[in-house]
Design an enzyme around this catalytic site. Structure first.
Site, PDB file in Angstrom:
ATOM      1  N   GLU A 103      37.289 -21.053   9.313  1.00 10.25           N
ATOM      2  CA  GLU A 103      36.945 -22.565   9.503  1.00 10.25           C
ATOM      3  C   GLU A 103      36.188 -22.172  10.662  1.00 10.25           C
ATOM      4  O   GLU A 103      35.288 -22.626  12.051  1.00 10.25           O
ATOM      5  CB  GLU A 103      38.257 -23.485  10.060  1.00 10.25           C
TER       6      GLU A 103
ATOM      7  N   ARG B 287      43.018 -40.606   7.485  1.00  8.73           N
ATOM      8  CA  ARG B 287      42.819 -40.035   5.706  1.00  8.73           C
ATOM      9  C   ARG B 287      43.275 -41.341   5.830  1.00  8.73           C
ATOM     10  O   ARG B 287      42.932 -42.056   4.593  1.00  8.73           O
ATOM     11  CB  ARG B 287      44.180 -38.910   5.193  1.00  8.73           C
TER      12      ARG B 287
ATOM     13  N   PHE C 250      42.837 -27.692  11.390  1.00  9.61           N
ATOM     14  CA  PHE C 250      42.097 -26.652  11.339  1.00  9.61           C
ATOM     15  C   PHE C 250      40.848 -26.276  12.187  1.00  9.61           C
ATOM     16  O   PHE C 250      40.178 -25.316  13.207  1.00  9.61           O
ATOM     17  CB  PHE C 250      41.099 -26.226   9.883  1.00  9.61           C
TER      18      PHE C 250
END
Length: 313
Positions: A58, A167, A83
């Site tokens: 990342e 999500r 991240f």
């Protein structure tokens, strides 16, 4: 009664990228080996030559995004919030923020609704981190429709943007003909005179549920969708404070440094009123089904209703 449609905001991210990609050939998508999860896989399928998988790296991805932006491209660097904002903070700060490059960060899987992945992946600190970077725009869409609109708005804005997606599938609440998304402009979803609930992300729909419960008790709650955390809509906050005298903020984020803190920054300086912050109370998340976690941490309609009632009492 028609069935409520539920879709994750990360799906809006993927579909929004495809829509914008059809129109703008300088839009590039970067991913860190998570294309299926971040939903950038749909962009990869449509425009394979404009999708770059940077692998599980990342920090390097943010450097590549900075380089692409410096050449005139508009990169969307995509990974989990933990991240994007956490692991790569130094690169975002120094390689993107400091030179004020035109990089868009698509951060999915934010908050406790990540579910079974647990505390290590449930990033409740990302908004606080990104707020400290000068010039960083922060957008936290409330549903699929708003997520797609946010992608387009981020592309059109020249400068660094942090887009926060979830999500968990959440109700689609912005599928109306008059819906309009504008960076830095809050949306009033419900009028009320007794208290104002200011929410962002998945808690916007649950705040509307709480407002319905409060109405049955004779309490009229104004509900504001604060989809942009930075720059925040100061006028909407101050006007709401003047109208109702009490503010409740609701967020799927730590109560330290997020939406609640941003709202309090405005009110403490310009129109002090009583404020209740509902969010993650200085603790880590935990592994469990997403819907159950949202309930346990008091971010569903029932939890918000109970907190507002206690606050008003």
């Amino acid at each position: 009664m028609s069935e409520v449609i539920k879709k994750a905001t990360r799906e809006g991210y993927g579909d929004g990228l495809v829509e914008a990609g059809k129109e703008f050939d300088n839009l590039i998508v970067l991913d860190a080996d998570l294309a299926e999860a971040t939903k950038t896989c749909v962009f990869k399928k449509a425009f394979p030559e404009r999708h770059i998988d940077c692998g599980i790296a990342e920090c390097n991805m943010m450097g590549i995004a900075a380089g692409l932006a410096a050449t005139g491209k508009v990169p969307f660097a995509s990974s989990f919030a933990m991240f994007s904002a956490g692991r790569a903070f130094e690169q975002v700060r120094n390689s993107i923020g400091y030179p004020h490059l035109n990089v868009k960060i698509g951060a999915t899987h934010a908050g406790i609704s990540v579910g079974e992945d647990g505390a290590t992946h449930q990033c409740n600190e990302d908004i606080a981190l990104m707020r400290t970077i000068p010039g960083m725009v922060i957008i936290n869409p409330s549903d699929y429709v708003e997520a797609k609109a946010a992608v387009r708005a981020a592309y059109e804005y020249v400068g660094p943007c942090y887009l926060r997606f979830g999500r968990l599938a959440v109700p689609v609440i912005n599928d109306t003909p008059d819906y309009k998304f504008e960076i830095g402009k809050a949306v009033t979803l419900r009028e009320g005179k007794d208290v104002t609930i200011i929410a962002s992300g998945l808690t916007v729909s649950t705040s509307l549920e709480a407002a319905e419960m409060l109405a049955k008790d004779g309490i009229e709650a104004k509900v504001i969708n604060m989809h942009t955390i930075k720059p925040i809509d100061e006028e909407a906050i101050i006007n709401a404070a003047k109208e109702t005298g009490k503010i409740v903020t609701v967020e799927e984020h730590s109560i330290i440094g997020g939406l609640g803190s941003a709202v309090c920054d405005v009110l403490s300086e310009k129109y002090p009123v009583k404020v209740k912050k509902i969010g993650i109370n200085d603790r880590y998340g935990e592994s469990g089904p997403a819907v159950e976690l949202v309930h346990k941490y008091g971010l569903d309609g029932e939890g918000i209703y109970a907190s507002v009632k206690e606050f008003l009492a």
